[in-house]
Motif scaffolding. Sequence first.
Motif, PDB file in Angstrom:
ATOM      1  N   PRO A   3      72.611  40.625  38.039  1.00 45.76           N
ATOM      2  CA  PRO A   3      71.193  40.880  38.336  1.00 45.76           C
ATOM      3  C   PRO A   3      70.251  40.513  37.180  1.00 45.76           C
ATOM      4  N   GLN A   4      70.745  40.580  35.956  1.00 41.81           N
ATOM      5  CA  GLN A   4      69.899  40.248  34.801  1.00 41.81           C
ATOM      6  C   GLN A   4      69.440  38.793  34.840  1.00 41.81           C
ATOM      7  N   ARG A   5      70.261  37.909  35.402  1.00 43.89           N
ATOM      8  CA  ARG A   5      69.870  36.488  35.501  1.00 43.89           C
ATOM      9  C   ARG A   5      68.667  36.333  36.440  1.00 43.89           C
ATOM     10  N   TYR A   6      68.671  37.088  37.520  1.00 43.57           N
ATOM     11  CA  TYR A   6      67.531  37.026  38.437  1.00 43.57           C
ATOM     12  C   TYR A   6      66.279  37.569  37.773  1.00 43.57           C
ATOM     13  N   ALA A 105      72.145  28.839  42.220  1.00 46.73           N
ATOM     14  CA  ALA A 105      73.584  28.976  41.960  1.00 46.73           C
ATOM     15  C   ALA A 105      74.252  29.826  43.030  1.00 46.73           C
ATOM     16  N   LEU A 106      73.622  30.932  43.384  1.00 47.41           N
ATOM     17  CA  LEU A 106      74.193  31.807  44.409  1.00 47.41           C
ATOM     18  C   LEU A 106      74.250  31.094  45.762  1.00 47.41           C
ATOM     19  N   GLU A 107      73.191  30.405  46.104  1.00 48.94           N
ATOM     20  CA  GLU A 107      73.157  29.667  47.372  1.00 48.94           C
ATOM     21  C   GLU A 107      74.278  28.624  47.419  1.00 48.94           C
ATOM     22  N   LEU A 108      74.456  27.909  46.323  1.00 44.61           N
ATOM     23  CA  LEU A 108      75.525  26.909  46.269  1.00 44.61           C
ATOM     24  C   LEU A 108      76.898  27.560  46.350  1.00 44.61           C
ATOM     25  N   ALA A 109      77.080  28.660  45.630  1.00 42.23           N
ATOM     26  CA  ALA A 109      78.377  29.334  45.607  1.00 42.23           C
ATOM     27  C   ALA A 109      78.757  29.875  46.982  1.00 42.23           C
ATOM     28  N   GLU A 110      77.770  30.266  47.764  1.00 45.17           N
ATOM     29  CA  GLU A 110      78.048  30.807  49.097  1.00 45.17           C
ATOM     30  C   GLU A 110      78.250  29.725  50.151  1.00 45.17           C
ATOM     31  N   VAL A 123      74.196  27.492  37.202  1.00 44.19           N
ATOM     32  CA  VAL A 123      74.524  28.640  36.359  1.00 44.19           C
ATOM     33  C   VAL A 123      74.115  28.361  34.907  1.00 44.19           C
ATOM     34  N   THR A 124      74.413  27.172  34.434  1.00 47.69           N
ATOM     35  CA  THR A 124      74.052  26.804  33.062  1.00 47.69           C
ATOM     36  C   THR A 124      72.546  26.863  32.866  1.00 47.69           C
ATOM     37  N   LEU A 125      71.804  26.355  33.831  1.00 50.42           N
ATOM     38  CA  LEU A 125      70.352  26.390  33.758  1.00 50.42           C
ATOM     39  C   LEU A 125      69.844  27.837  33.792  1.00 50.42           C
ATOM     40  N   ALA A 126      70.418  28.653  34.669  1.00 52.22           N
ATOM     41  CA  ALA A 126      70.015  30.069  34.742  1.00 52.22           C
ATOM     42  C   ALA A 126      70.265  30.783  33.419  1.00 52.22           C
ATOM     43  N   ASN A 127      71.344  30.426  32.760  1.00 55.91           N
ATOM     44  CA  ASN A 127      71.681  31.044  31.474  1.00 55.91           C
ATOM     45  C   ASN A 127      70.696  30.662  30.368  1.00 55.91           C
ATOM     46  N   GLN A 128      69.921  29.617  30.572  1.00 53.23           N
ATOM     47  CA  GLN A 128      68.954  29.185  29.572  1.00 53.23           C
ATOM     48  C   GLN A 128      67.633  29.966  29.657  1.00 53.23           C
ATOM     49  N   ALA A 129      67.459  30.752  30.694  1.00 52.53           N
ATOM     50  CA  ALA A 129      66.229  31.548  30.814  1.00 52.53           C
ATOM     51  C   ALA A 129      66.151  32.532  29.652  1.00 52.53           C
ATOM     52  N   PRO A 130      65.017  32.621  29.014  1.00 55.17           N
ATOM     53  CA  PRO A 130      64.889  33.537  27.873  1.00 55.17           C
ATOM     54  C   PRO A 130      65.011  34.994  28.304  1.00 55.17           C
ATOM     55  N   THR A 131      65.409  35.802  27.356  1.00 55.07           N
ATOM     56  CA  THR A 131      65.538  37.230  27.631  1.00 55.07           C
ATOM     57  C   THR A 131      64.219  37.962  27.376  1.00 55.07           C
ATOM     58  N   ARG A 132      63.167  37.258  27.096  1.00 49.74           N
ATOM     59  CA  ARG A 132      61.787  37.701  26.879  1.00 49.74           C
ATOM     60  C   ARG A 132      61.405  37.601  25.469  1.00 49.74           C
TER      61      ARG A 132
END
Length: 132
Positions: A3-6, A105-110, A123-132
């Motif tokens: 959920p933190q990625r979202y 990523a979730l849409e693709l995985a499903e 997933v790699t792109l989602a992981n690049q989102a800053p934590t604030r």
Amino acid sequence: MPPQRYERGRWVAGRLLRAGSRTALLPGELTPVNVLAGGDQRGLGAIDPAPCLGDDLAFEAIDLLLWQAEDIDMIAARARKLAPAIDVDERRLLDWCTAFAAMAALELAEAPESPRERIQAAVTLANQAPTR
């Protein structure tokens, strides 16, 4: 996808919205299924438009940039080519993709038979989102 990625993607989207952009004529439904290749002379053309005035053409381009991307370099290369064509900052295009990457990523995985490299790119792109 944790959920933190979202939440991180949501934060990036909020930052982009707060930064604002100029009002432009938007196609409304700019997705890969609504783009036809017209050959070398005509180029690409949008079909089934739903034109409207809006404030972020970069948001409209997310689906095109993420479509069948096998890695983040492919997404970045697409943004680099598209940015000058639509007069939008390349970084803004990539930031919008990052904001939606966890959902992609979730849409693709499903989806059955999604290539692993496409899931991993999102997933790699989602992981690049800053934590604030």
